[in-house]
Enzyme design. Sequence first.
Site, PDB file in Angstrom:
ATOM      1  N   GLU A   1      -8.368   3.511  -5.128  1.00 51.21           N
ATOM      2  CA  GLU A   1      -9.280   2.581  -3.778  1.00 51.21           C
ATOM      3  C   GLU A   1     -10.427   2.891  -4.231  1.00 51.21           C
ATOM      4  OE1 GLU A   1      -9.247   0.821  -1.872  1.00 51.21           O
ATOM      5  OE2 GLU A   1      -8.942   0.814   0.123  1.00 51.21           O
TER       6      GLU A   1
ATOM      7  N   HIS B   1      -3.581   0.628  -2.478  1.00 52.75           N
ATOM      8  CA  HIS B   1      -4.654   0.560  -1.765  1.00 52.75           C
ATOM      9  C   HIS B   1      -5.316  -0.200  -1.137  1.00 52.75           C
ATOM     10  CE1 HIS B   1      -5.096   4.402  -3.151  1.00 52.75           C
ATOM     11  NE2 HIS B   1      -4.988   4.233  -4.349  1.00 52.75           N
TER      12      HIS B   1
ATOM     13  N   ARG C   1       0.606  -1.192  -0.551  1.00 52.11           N
ATOM     14  CA  ARG C   1       0.153  -0.126   0.401  1.00 52.11           C
ATOM     15  C   ARG C   1       1.103   1.297   0.213  1.00 52.11           C
ATOM     16  NH1 ARG C   1      -4.066  -1.093   4.828  1.00 52.11           N
ATOM     17  NH2 ARG C   1      -4.374   0.790   4.580  1.00 52.11           N
ATOM     18  N   HIS C   2      -0.251   2.352  -0.172  1.00 54.13           N
ATOM     19  CA  HIS C   2       1.292   3.484  -0.114  1.00 54.13           C
ATOM     20  C   HIS C   2       1.694   4.028   1.497  1.00 54.13           C
ATOM     21  CE1 HIS C   2      -2.750   4.822   2.084  1.00 54.13           C
ATOM     22  NE2 HIS C   2      -3.386   4.026   1.426  1.00 54.13           N
TER      23      HIS C   2
ATOM     24  N   ARG D   1      -2.043   9.596  -2.061  1.00 62.89           N
ATOM     25  CA  ARG D   1      -0.479   8.721  -1.696  1.00 62.89           C
ATOM     26  C   ARG D   1       0.322   7.664  -1.871  1.00 62.89           C
ATOM     27  NH1 ARG D   1      -6.136   7.996  -0.934  1.00 62.89           N
ATOM     28  NH2 ARG D   1      -7.113   6.673  -0.447  1.00 62.89           N
TER      29      ARG D   1
ATOM     30  N   ASN E   1      -5.570   8.234   6.990  1.00 61.52           N
ATOM     31  CA  ASN E   1      -5.625   6.865   8.133  1.00 61.52           C
ATOM     32  C   ASN E   1      -5.192   7.555   9.683  1.00 61.52           C
ATOM     33  OD1 ASN E   1      -2.838   6.216   5.128  1.00 61.52           O
ATOM     34  ND2 ASN E   1      -5.197   4.502   5.764  1.00 61.52           N
TER      35      ASN E   1
END
Lengths: 512, 469
Positions: free
Chosen positions: A327, A392, A257-258, A307, A264
Amino acid sequence: MPMELTQSRMQKIWIPIDHRPSLPRRRYRACGPQLTNSPTVIVMVGLPARGKTYMSKKLTRYLNWIGVPTKVFNVGEYRREVVKEFSSYSFFHPDNEEAMKVRKQCALAALRDVQLYLKEEGGQIAVFDATNTTKERRDMVLDFAKENDFKVFFIESVCDDPSVVASNIMEVKLSSPDYRDCSSAEAMEDFMKRIDCYQVNYQPLDPDNHDRDLSLIKVLDVGRRFLVNRVQDYIQSRIVYYLMNIHVQPRTIYLCRHGESEYNVLGRIGGDSGLSIRGKKFSVALCKFLEEQNLKDLKIWTSQLKRTIQTAEALKLPYEQWKALNEIDAGVCEEMTYEEIKETYPEEYALRDQDKYYYRYPTGESYQDLVQRLEPVIMELERQENVLVICHQAVMRCLLAYFLDKSADEMPYLKCPLHTVLKLTPVAYGCRVESIYLNVEAVNTHRERSEEAKKGPNPLMRRNSVTPLASPEPTKKPRINSFEEHTASTSTSLPSCLPRENLNLNNSQNQF
Amino acid sequence: MASPRELTQNPLKKIWMPYSNGRPAQHACPRGVCVTNCPTLIVMVGLPARGKTYISKKLTRYLNWIGVPTREFNVGQYRRDLVKTYRSFEFFLPDNEEGLKIRKQCAEAALRDVRRFLSEEGGHVAVFDATNTTRERRETIFKFGEENGYKTFFVESVCVDPDVIAANIVQVKLGSPDYIDCGNDEATEDFMNRIECYKNSYETLDENLDKDLSYIKIMDVGRSYLVNRVMDHIQSRIVYYLMNIHVTPRSIYLCRHGESELNLKGRIGGDTGLSPRGKEFAKSLAQFINDQNIKDLKVWTSQMKRTIQTAEALGVPYEQWKVLNEIDAGVCEEMTYEEIQEHHPLEFALRDQDKYRYRYPKGESYEDLVQRLEPVIMELERQENVLVICHQAVMRCLLAYFLDKTAEQLPYLKCPLHTVLKLTPVAYGCKLESIFLNVEAVNTHRDRPENVDISRPPEEALVTVPAHQ
């Protein structure tokens, strides 16, 4: 007025308020055209060690992931159930009458199971994995299919390159239950003689003459060349396309993932925020990690959200942006926290927990939608060699489910934590997974299955027939697990006493 | 370690790109289709009347639509430009030295133009449409490709069925400029003689001699295929496309949902139901479909209420495709153009500047739509008679594919409500019939205004907005 519609609560599909239940069944596809009503039997053809089982399993995994219920029926496994001890290649000698009888019975037993699967268990495609090297045997299968109204599609693998054959034997045959008491050299020698037994009577498919009316693909020299004859329908066309895109070059796929994002940290879903400080640290750690991996020609893919791109920027390598990797769209819930969702849309919140795979956010997407969106990514990943995909959580779960053959039920709960790289390497018939945490702290964004959801889905829930199923265990299980520890093709999510098929919560139904 | 470059979001396409010193640094390319670094040269192979030009044109149309700049180079056309009047098949006799010289010149002229297109004009794929029936000619072209850094992919069409060949001649040869002064029988006879001229020297792509070339051999109009050494993504897409197209006569009907409640109010997007007139249209559509008496019609809708309501009136099975949903207008969903001008004047102006590439904030662009619709096009190619009930922007994209419209034209194609477009493949293209089903509806078509400047006054921005409640 016949045009009154209501929207299904789970999948947000508009359906008529049916005052006339006698109307023809309606079919709702999130993903593309209607599947053919006739189930299909895929018949593998080829000498031993030509990659038939490899292709069977891979194809089955792909078809199940895109939502076409598919299962492999490997005649060799039926034989192992019946003939408890494998003695030697002489079992396969064409003059061994006793053995020929047994082998034929095994084929028939497998076909009976094919029939059950396609007619009564909701299967759409059955892959009949055996040598099927004689016209006689293939005619038998064709007759069987005709009696049952199944379509037939042949996949023949032809390869005369001795180094490829030897390499296949090493990769998957030496560790077969047949050879568990043999040394490698003994096994290799016996297997080569086994192949000779078939060679004598091998009648390859002949699309120019005898087999000109059959639907088939001949795969020559591990995909250098293909001969395709009479593709009948959409699914056969997809199968051909898939087979033409896969390859066997060793390579590695990295999924991550980023880096941790601002949202987050705030517990907000979706949106398009940038990396947090720790997220930036992760990108730097990722850069270092890749350098250490010392890869040849690594391709890097990101989504079009900030991101992932920020993360890729730190790698100082060229990368490609794919909108398809964005995402999951949370629709009206975009940028909310789970608490806010629960407060503002309590019903939606509950529905999602009940059936996270099919649940579609209002004006947003479902995991099922994601799979459709990601199919071209998977196809291109199959074409490529070394690739790093920076994406994502939900997207990564979908991709991972493809590689690890996870069902729709499992997919939305796969663990894909931040700051952790999953390294996937194809091995034997499956995929080895290594999980590498890059030692930069991050929040946990994983939500476990709720208690509510564990009770099982609402049986009245309407289903669309697009449902990734994990490829069902072969009906006759190999008695010894000869795969490596991490090989994902052995599913561990269900207790072994429960055959997958009976616990098929996501049994596809073409009607509602 | 230098800190990572800052990102800025391109205002038109909403793509995040790194910038330094206040200017975007050209770096990552957003992936539409694979952007191979090597241009590709597609070389057609086959006797006359085997469908080479049909395939060339169709493939070119498809590739351009998905965003791969492609052009076909038909050597016969070069010959017609050079040799003003065609006399007879004798021009093509293998011992006609004069003829051979001219034909070679034409091939060379076409290749020069290929080079200009691929190496100087930003072309990605060139389709070299000629018989190319000898190995010698193909080697020359292959070398040309190598010298210029192009990947070469051969597409051979092999067909021995005399009925197919006769049908091809009738479809596209009799109307050729070559036979403008001939009767049909004369033209057919001459053309059959022309084919004979090539037959003796025809060297089909061979399993052994040509085993290192990348090619697809199409046999009997797609009954079977031989595919050798596909090298990259674009070749794989080309093969997939060629394997899905067919020549069986059929019709494709495109229309929008009936007029919706939001249409009446001049609002875009959303997921409302049909207005009373919209329901009238649905009933008229049912009648129309009935009258057309179509064999095995497939009906497709989006997953939005208004298309499904429309389909419901037909009383036949239909399939819902999420990818047929209308373009996502993101933050502008359910607004009127007046509201968009008021709340997002910059966005409104950018959209007018480049309507094809413009992406709504948190929404989509026409360019995104095309990518989303590609599987629909592929399945439409596989199918026979289909009715697609969709939406304005979606219909424009599909129509642009069938009518070979450019990215500039696409977003302004006229797709009015309550009007069915009937598309029937004919010769090298598509016949289009427009049938208004005689139920009034609002106009939802907004032309490009004259002033697209971001500083324009609101009146000038809104001057082309159609009337609404």
